[in-house]
Design a protein around this motif. Structure first.
Motif, PDB file in Angstrom:
ATOM      1  N   LEU A  16       0.809  -1.233  -0.326  1.00 47.13           N
ATOM      2  CA  LEU A  16      -0.252   0.001   0.374  1.00 47.13           C
ATOM      3  C   LEU A  16       0.679   0.679  -0.196  1.00 47.13           C
ATOM      4  O   LEU A  16       0.750   2.363   1.153  1.00 47.13           O
ATOM      5  CB  LEU A  16      -1.066   0.192   1.463  1.00 47.13           C
ATOM      6  CG  LEU A  16      -1.834  -0.867   1.112  1.00 47.13           C
ATOM      7  CD1 LEU A  16      -2.775  -1.041   2.301  1.00 47.13           C
ATOM      8  CD2 LEU A  16      -2.998  -0.920   0.185  1.00 47.13           C
ATOM      9  N   ASN A  54     -11.319  -1.248   0.379  1.00 50.23           N
ATOM     10  CA  ASN A  54     -10.544  -2.209   0.557  1.00 50.23           C
ATOM     11  C   ASN A  54     -10.894  -3.187   1.364  1.00 50.23           C
ATOM     12  O   ASN A  54      -9.704  -2.723   2.582  1.00 50.23           O
ATOM     13  CB  ASN A  54      -9.449  -1.833  -0.305  1.00 50.23           C
ATOM     14  CG  ASN A  54      -8.111  -2.817  -0.864  1.00 50.23           C
ATOM     15  OD1 ASN A  54      -8.919  -4.412  -0.111  1.00 50.23           O
ATOM     16  ND2 ASN A  54      -6.641  -2.947  -1.470  1.00 50.23           N
ATOM     17  N   ASN A  87      -0.893  -7.638   1.819  1.00 48.53           N
ATOM     18  CA  ASN A  87       0.593  -6.451   1.845  1.00 48.53           C
ATOM     19  C   ASN A  87       1.210  -6.693   2.599  1.00 48.53           C
ATOM     20  O   ASN A  87       2.517  -5.370   2.964  1.00 48.53           O
ATOM     21  CB  ASN A  87       1.056  -6.368   0.096  1.00 48.53           C
ATOM     22  CG  ASN A  87       0.791  -7.306  -0.924  1.00 48.53           C
ATOM     23  OD1 ASN A  87       0.480  -8.805  -0.657  1.00 48.53           O
ATOM     24  ND2 ASN A  87      -0.237  -7.001  -1.890  1.00 48.53           N
TER      25      ASN A  87
HETATM   26  C1  SIN Z   1      -1.122  -3.712  -1.857  1.00 46.43           C
HETATM   27  O1  SIN Z   1      -0.317  -1.977  -2.505  1.00 46.43           O
HETATM   28  O2  SIN Z   1       0.018  -4.300  -1.593  1.00 46.43           O
HETATM   29  C2  SIN Z   1      -1.668  -3.983  -2.708  1.00 46.43           C
HETATM   30  C3  SIN Z   1      -3.216  -3.343  -2.340  1.00 46.43           C
HETATM   31  C4  SIN Z   1      -3.583  -4.468  -2.870  1.00 46.43           C
HETATM   32  O3  SIN Z   1      -3.282  -6.328  -2.825  1.00 46.43           O
HETATM   33  O4  SIN Z   1      -4.948  -4.582  -2.190  1.00 46.43           O
END
Ligand code: SIN
Length: 308
Positions: free
Chosen positions: A72, A124, A129
């Motif tokens: 993120l 979300n 991650n």
């Molecule tokens: C990320 O930034 O790790 C990806 C975002 C996600 O998988 O929701």
């Protein structure tokens, strides 16, 4: 355009837009999406405070897709609220994506985006991650606690970005919550979390974060994404719009998502690999398929999957 569609009450000029992913974090990237044939401007999942994300290498292209553990990286939600005002001039729906690290984070961000220029808010619940944080949508009690605090904060349609489910009972439990809290749309699926890709020469994983465990994207996950779209299409009875995501790189892939029941699709890996021309190409391919099969609209073809 045959492929115009709607997510909740928001009209999209075509069936394809970008997914929240690695190339939608800064204003310059969002402007590239705004000027492309993506039918919406989806912004990077944001958190309360800016994050630099996980250590590199954290995104690796694979023969049939990619594995990533970005963690993120984003500029913090207030920046995306400002970006939404700056992007308004492109006259294209703008979608916020919020990824709280606590229930209170979700409340604060959804409340703020409800007063912003965005047209849809994607919540979300499935980022795999962030070290030490599990995917909210795999915990139905936790999900309900989030929905209780975010579902009545304003009129901008709210959606949930969901992880892959592998058992009908889980899709059923999630569908009950979606209907109970009047969620307007879902996005399924996020990358398939905590997978491992190994470089056998180096005898090492290909990405660094979380000892190599990361989200799998692209062709590898298309059948899983299709199955989730179909299961939710049947469970939600057309009361909730569905964004399909996972391995869409051609008009034919998009068409499969359409007959499975998706109202629109989002693309990530193909956008990373091919750039913004992918929106034009996939859309043209889909239009040709619709014409060849004598479908006059997205609505006409949606959910038309037959059974053997
Ligand atoms: C990320 O930034 O790790 C990806 C975002 C996600 O998988 O929701």
């Amino acid at each position: 355009m045959l492929s115009k569609t709607k997510i909740s009450k928001i009209e999209l000029a075509s069936y394809i837009c970008n997914a929240s992913g690695p190339s939608d974090s800064i204003l310059e990237e969002l402007e590239i999406i705004a000027k492309s044939d993506s039918s919406a401007i989806m912004m990077k999942s944001c958190t309360i405070k800016p994050r630099i994300g996980n250590p590199e290498p954290r995104y690796v292209h694979l023969p049939l897709g990619s594995i990533q553990s970005m963690g993120l990286p984003n500029l913090g939600y207030q920046k995306y609220i400002r970006f939404a005002s700056q992007l308004k001039k492109y006259n294209k729906p703008i979608i916020a994506s919020v990824a709280g690290l606590s229930i209170e984070d979700y409340r604060v961000m959804v409340e703020a985006f409800q007063k912003s220029e965005v047209n849809l808010i994607e919540v979300n619940l499935s980022c795999p991650n962030v070290e030490g944080k599990s995917q909210v949508a795999y915990d139905f009690e936790q999900t309900e606690k989030v929905l209780r605090v975010i579902s009545n904060l304003g009129d901008i349609p709210l959606g949930l970005k969901l992880p892959a489910y592998f058992d009908f009972i889980h899709q059923k439990q999630m569908a009950q919550l979606i209907l109970k809290y009047n969620i307007s749309f879902i996005t399924c699926i996020n990358s398939v979390g905590n997978t491992l890709f190994i470089d056998p020469e180096k005898e090492m994983p290909v990405i660094k974060p979380k000892k190599g465990f990361g989200g799998l994207c692209g062709d590898y996950i298309k059948p899983i994404a299709l199955a989730n779209v179909r299961a939710f299409y049947e469970l939600l009875d057309d009361k909730v719009s569905i964004f399909g995501v996972g391995g869409i790189k051609s008009g034919l892939d998009a068409f499969e998502f359409l007959i499975a029941g998706a109202d629109a699709v989002q693309v990530a890996t193909v956008f990373e690999k091919e750039g913004e021309s992918c929106f034009t190409r996939i859309n043209q391919e889909l239009e040709e398929i619709l014409k060849r099969k004598n479908y006059n609209s997205i609505q006409e073809a949606k959910g038309r999957l037959k059974h053997l």
